[in-house]
Design an enzyme around this catalytic site. Structure first.
Site, PDB file in Angstrom:
ATOM      1  N   GLY A  94      23.257  96.335  49.717  1.00 54.74           N
ATOM      2  CA  GLY A  94      24.678  96.168  50.020  1.00 54.74           C
ATOM      3  C   GLY A  94      25.372  97.492  50.259  1.00 54.74           C
ATOM      4  O   GLY A  94      26.264  97.599  51.121  1.00 54.74           O
ATOM      5  N   ASP A  95      24.953  98.515  49.536  1.00 54.63           N
ATOM      6  CA  ASP A  95      25.531  99.840  49.731  1.00 54.63           C
ATOM      7  C   ASP A  95      25.122 100.410  51.088  1.00 54.63           C
ATOM      8  O   ASP A  95      25.911 101.097  51.745  1.00 54.63           O
ATOM      9  CB  ASP A  95      25.079 100.782  48.613  1.00 54.63           C
ATOM     10  CG  ASP A  95      25.374 100.216  47.237  1.00 54.63           C
ATOM     11  OD1 ASP A  95      26.386  99.499  47.099  1.00 54.63           O
ATOM     12  OD2 ASP A  95      24.595 100.470  46.300  1.00 54.63           O
ATOM     13  N   GLY A 100      22.682  86.746  56.230  1.00 56.13           N
ATOM     14  CA  GLY A 100      23.360  87.753  57.039  1.00 56.13           C
ATOM     15  C   GLY A 100      24.735  88.097  56.503  1.00 56.13           C
ATOM     16  O   GLY A 100      24.954  88.144  55.290  1.00 56.13           O
ATOM     17  N   SER A 133      29.121  89.796  52.831  1.00 57.29           N
ATOM     18  CA  SER A 133      27.659  89.749  52.868  1.00 57.29           C
ATOM     19  C   SER A 133      27.181  88.436  52.262  1.00 57.29           C
ATOM     20  O   SER A 133      27.714  87.962  51.254  1.00 57.29           O
ATOM     21  CB  SER A 133      27.065  90.946  52.125  1.00 57.29           C
ATOM     22  OG  SER A 133      27.572  91.046  50.809  1.00 57.29           O
ATOM     23  N   MET A 134      26.144  87.853  52.890  1.00 55.20           N
ATOM     24  CA  MET A 134      25.670  86.525  52.498  1.00 55.20           C
ATOM     25  C   MET A 134      24.177  86.521  52.209  1.00 55.20           C
ATOM     26  O   MET A 134      23.497  85.535  52.413  1.00 55.20           O
ATOM     27  CB  MET A 134      26.008  85.521  53.601  1.00 55.20           C
ATOM     28  CG  MET A 134      27.477  85.425  53.956  1.00 55.20           C
ATOM     29  SD  MET A 134      27.858  84.189  55.213  1.00 55.20           S
ATOM     30  CE  MET A 134      27.043  84.882  56.666  1.00 55.20           C
ATOM     31  N   GLY A 135      23.645  87.658  51.764  1.00 54.29           N
ATOM     32  CA  GLY A 135      22.235  87.731  51.422  1.00 54.29           C
ATOM     33  C   GLY A 135      21.349  87.482  52.629  1.00 54.29           C
ATOM     34  O   GLY A 135      21.555  88.047  53.710  1.00 54.29           O
TER      35      GLY A 135
END
Length: 330
Positions: free
Chosen positions: A253-254, A227, A222-224
């Site tokens: 994120g979960d 994306g 994950s890259m905030g």
């Protein structure tokens, strides 16, 4: 197939909204909200909203379990938590115009025996074909290799294991002999794991490929706001979706992990997995707490996700086959 989540270190997330956080100053809160949480609990909550039956396992302090009791009852989540003496930690989330500042506590100290109780409970229940999510930090006293032994036992039973943790527990899990099927580090967690900076997409893909080569079937980074990167035998893609109004970033994120699990439950291909995981994460941003909006909204968001191939389909598998041929393994 059933879905089970494991949370050794749950938390009550107390979100305090401020006009602006200024260090050293006195503030007056605009609002305060509490939600039962912890990574595995958040995943279970989102999966329940999606309509997937889910069972939640772990350790829970008996002194303040009411919020968890209410969540599990409201969403028909099977509660398989073991209650222990003490209070579940309360994590503070300070939200202002600049974003969310997290203040996380360690959790209730446990011993190896307590951790083994959870492991024994989950391994007794898990059956071949089940999806098991191991998520979150480990509380004080819990061995850092707890996910290593649990992954080995679950995979030996024919389960698919999704791991979302960080730091030493992640390092232990990914240097073990038996690896999880899926991992979802963020950019910083992956950089810490491989011990080098990952300044761009190419560097992230290289690090993700290393994990895949070791035996992790699906690596999601994950890259905030940029994306996420999804990498498997099919190749690698990036997925991104414009973010609308944000109610809370806590648990996004979960929610992405929940989307990955939902896709695994469909036996989805890489593109569908990227779409669904990204849609879950963005949909959750518009909701307070670990919740998804109605299903038509999530489906519509999944269609809007921009999925761009970064490596051609089958590229990784072809490269591995070429390596084996060169090494005389085939």
């Amino acid at each position: 197939m059933r879905t089970l989540t494991v949370t050794f270190n749950p938390a009550i997330d107390q979100t305090v909204t401020l006009d602006r956080l200024i260090v050293g100053e006195v503030h007056r809160a605009r609002s305060v909200r509490q939600n039962a949480g912890g990574k595995g609990v958040n995943v279970a909550s989102c999966l329940a909203d999606w309509g997937m039956p889910v069972s939640a396992y772990g350790l829970l302090g008996s002194d303040n379990a009411a919020a968890f009791d209410a969540l599990f009852a409201a969403k028909a989540i099977e509660d398989r938590f073991i209650r222990i003496a003490g209070a579940t930690r309360v994590n503070l989330k300070l939200v202002d115009v600049m974003g969310t500042t997290d203040i996380n506590l360690d959790g209730i100290a446990v011993d190896t025996g307590r951790a083994e109780m959870v492991a024994a409970t989950i391994c007794e229940a898990a059956k071949e074909g089940d999806l098991v999510v191991l998520a979150g930090s480990l509380p004080p006293g819990c061995p850092p290799d707890s996910y290593v032994t649990l992954t080995a036992r679950l995979r030996a039973a024919g389960c698919r294991v999704v791991l979302d943790t960080s730091g030493l527990p992640l390092k232990c899990a990914l240097t073990a002999e038996v690896l999880p099927d899926v991992v979802k580090p963020n950019r910083e967690e992956l950089a810490q794991l491989v011990g080098r900076d990952l300044p761009d997409l190419a560097a992230l893909a290289e690090a993700a490929t290393e994990l895949h080569r070791r035996g992790v079937s699906l690596v999601v980074v994950s890259m905030g706001g940029e994306g996420a990167l999804f990498l498997s035998d099919e190749g690698a893609v990036t997925a991104r979706l414009a973010i609308g109004q944000v109610a809370s970033t806590v648990g996004a994120g979960d929610a992405m992990v929940a989307g990955i699990v939902a896709a695994l439950g469909e036996n989805a291909d890489l593109e569908r997995t990227a779409r669904l995981a990204t849609a879950f994460a963005v949909a959750k941003l518009g909701m307070a707490g670990p919740n998804l909006p109605d299903l038509p909204t999530v489906h519509a968001l999944a269609e809007e996700v921009s999925v761009v191939p970064f490596m051609p389909l089958g590229w990784l598998a072809q490269r591995e086959q070429a390596r084996k041929i060169k090494a005389g393994e085939e």
